[in-house]
Design a protein around this motif. Sequence first.
Motif, PDB file in Angstrom:
ATOM      1  N   UNK A  13     126.827  10.731 107.037  1.00  0.00           N
ATOM      2  CA  UNK A  13     125.852   9.682 106.739  1.00  0.00           C
ATOM      3  C   UNK A  13     126.041   9.223 105.288  1.00  0.00           C
ATOM      4  N   UNK A  14     126.012   7.901 105.087  1.00  0.00           N
ATOM      5  CA  UNK A  14     126.082   7.361 103.727  1.00  0.00           C
ATOM      6  C   UNK A  14     124.836   6.516 103.481  1.00  0.00           C
ATOM      7  N   UNK A  41     119.989  16.160 110.360  1.00  0.00           N
ATOM      8  CA  UNK A  41     119.331  16.578 109.122  1.00  0.00           C
ATOM      9  C   UNK A  41     119.662  15.601 107.989  1.00  0.00           C
ATOM     10  N   UNK A  42     120.898  15.098 107.973  1.00  0.00           N
ATOM     11  CA  UNK A  42     121.277  14.120 106.949  1.00  0.00           C
ATOM     12  C   UNK A  42     120.488  12.829 107.107  1.00  0.00           C
ATOM     13  N   UNK A  43     120.242  12.413 108.343  1.00  0.00           N
ATOM     14  CA  UNK A  43     119.428  11.217 108.566  1.00  0.00           C
ATOM     15  C   UNK A  43     117.991  11.429 108.087  1.00  0.00           C
ATOM     16  N   UNK A  49     114.907  10.211 100.921  1.00  0.00           N
ATOM     17  CA  UNK A  49     115.430   9.760  99.635  1.00  0.00           C
ATOM     18  C   UNK A  49     115.189   8.283  99.352  1.00  0.00           C
ATOM     19  N   UNK A  50     114.654   7.547 100.296  1.00  0.00           N
ATOM     20  CA  UNK A  50     114.459   6.115 100.088  1.00  0.00           C
ATOM     21  C   UNK A  50     113.491   5.860  98.931  1.00  0.00           C
ATOM     22  N   UNK A 106     113.143  14.466 114.520  1.00  0.00           N
ATOM     23  CA  UNK A 106     112.709  13.912 113.235  1.00  0.00           C
ATOM     24  C   UNK A 106     113.701  12.888 112.687  1.00  0.00           C
ATOM     25  N   UNK A 107     114.970  13.012 113.059  1.00  0.00           N
ATOM     26  CA  UNK A 107     115.974  12.052 112.602  1.00  0.00           C
ATOM     27  C   UNK A 107     115.777  10.679 113.218  1.00  0.00           C
ATOM     28  N   UNK A 108     114.992  10.611 114.303  1.00  0.00           N
ATOM     29  CA  UNK A 108     114.824   9.377 115.061  1.00  0.00           C
ATOM     30  C   UNK A 108     113.439   8.756 114.881  1.00  0.00           C
ATOM     31  N   UNK A 109     112.572   9.371 114.090  1.00  0.00           N
ATOM     32  CA  UNK A 109     111.181   8.918 114.039  1.00  0.00           C
ATOM     33  C   UNK A 109     110.811   8.152 112.777  1.00  0.00           C
ATOM     34  N   UNK A 110     111.420   8.476 111.641  1.00  0.00           N
ATOM     35  CA  UNK A 110     110.960   7.852 110.396  1.00  0.00           C
ATOM     36  C   UNK A 110     111.279   6.369 110.336  1.00  0.00           C
ATOM     37  N   UNK A 111     112.171   5.891 111.166  1.00  0.00           N
ATOM     38  CA  UNK A 111     112.530   4.468 111.198  1.00  0.00           C
ATOM     39  C   UNK A 111     111.347   3.593 111.596  1.00  0.00           C
TER      40      UNK A 111
END
Length: 263
Positions: A13-14, A41-43, A49-50, A106-111
């Motif tokens: 992920x970048x 986890x990186x997502x 970090x946003x 959790x990687x799919x929810x914060x969006x």
Amino acid sequence: MSDPTVLLERDGVRLVTEDSVATVTLCNAAKRNAQSPALWRALVEAGRLLPGSVRVVVLRAEGVSFSAGLDRRAFTPEGFEGEPSFDDLARAPEGELDATIAEYQAAFTWWRRNDLVTIAAVQGHAIGAGFQLALACDLRVVADDVQFAMRETSLGLVPDLAGTKPLTELVGYARALEICATGRSVDAEEACAVGLANVAVPAAELDATVKDLAGALLAAPRDAVIETKALLRAASGRTYEEQRVAERAAQGRRLRDLAGVGE
């Protein structure tokens, strides 16, 4: 201290932030951006970090495919090094199994956060977890070569990465069931026709189209967009009268804010 963006890139992920727009890129093109717990986890970390100045997040992927889905190592007895295999998960206590899947989700929810508008720029294959990651975003701009498919059922599993609700909301129960149960592909033309995609463009125009959309989203005042997104997201769970009440309350907040009147 290690640069957190370098650590994210190690796991595929970048994250790049420029003013009010952040771009999250899946950057393991050699493996068609296949997904793993480390990538998830990186997502999650990318979302954490946003900076607070970010209003629009673009999710994109390098290479010919957005994401080919779950890395095939997940289906081997060994699984991923340092991670529980499917066999381990199956034998774990119910609470532990539930907690592990919740961590993956959790990687799919914060969006879906109300303070962000998220755009998935999708090209090539978006299979299984890849399809669900595209569904995690508010908007989807697709290349004309896109192929969405939900293949979990054909593997004896179910889509469990928070994708079933947005899919059903976008296309309706009957079509969502047919897409998931058959595992068939949905191309760009159908994706636009049924509401999966906002627009389809030639692959060479994908990034430019997303950039233009991000610019249009930034034109309106941030708080108005936040309130509008919150209203629309909650609408399906409210009655008509409840939604009218919510609209009045939101508009009251906006009018008071614009007039500089404290509550």
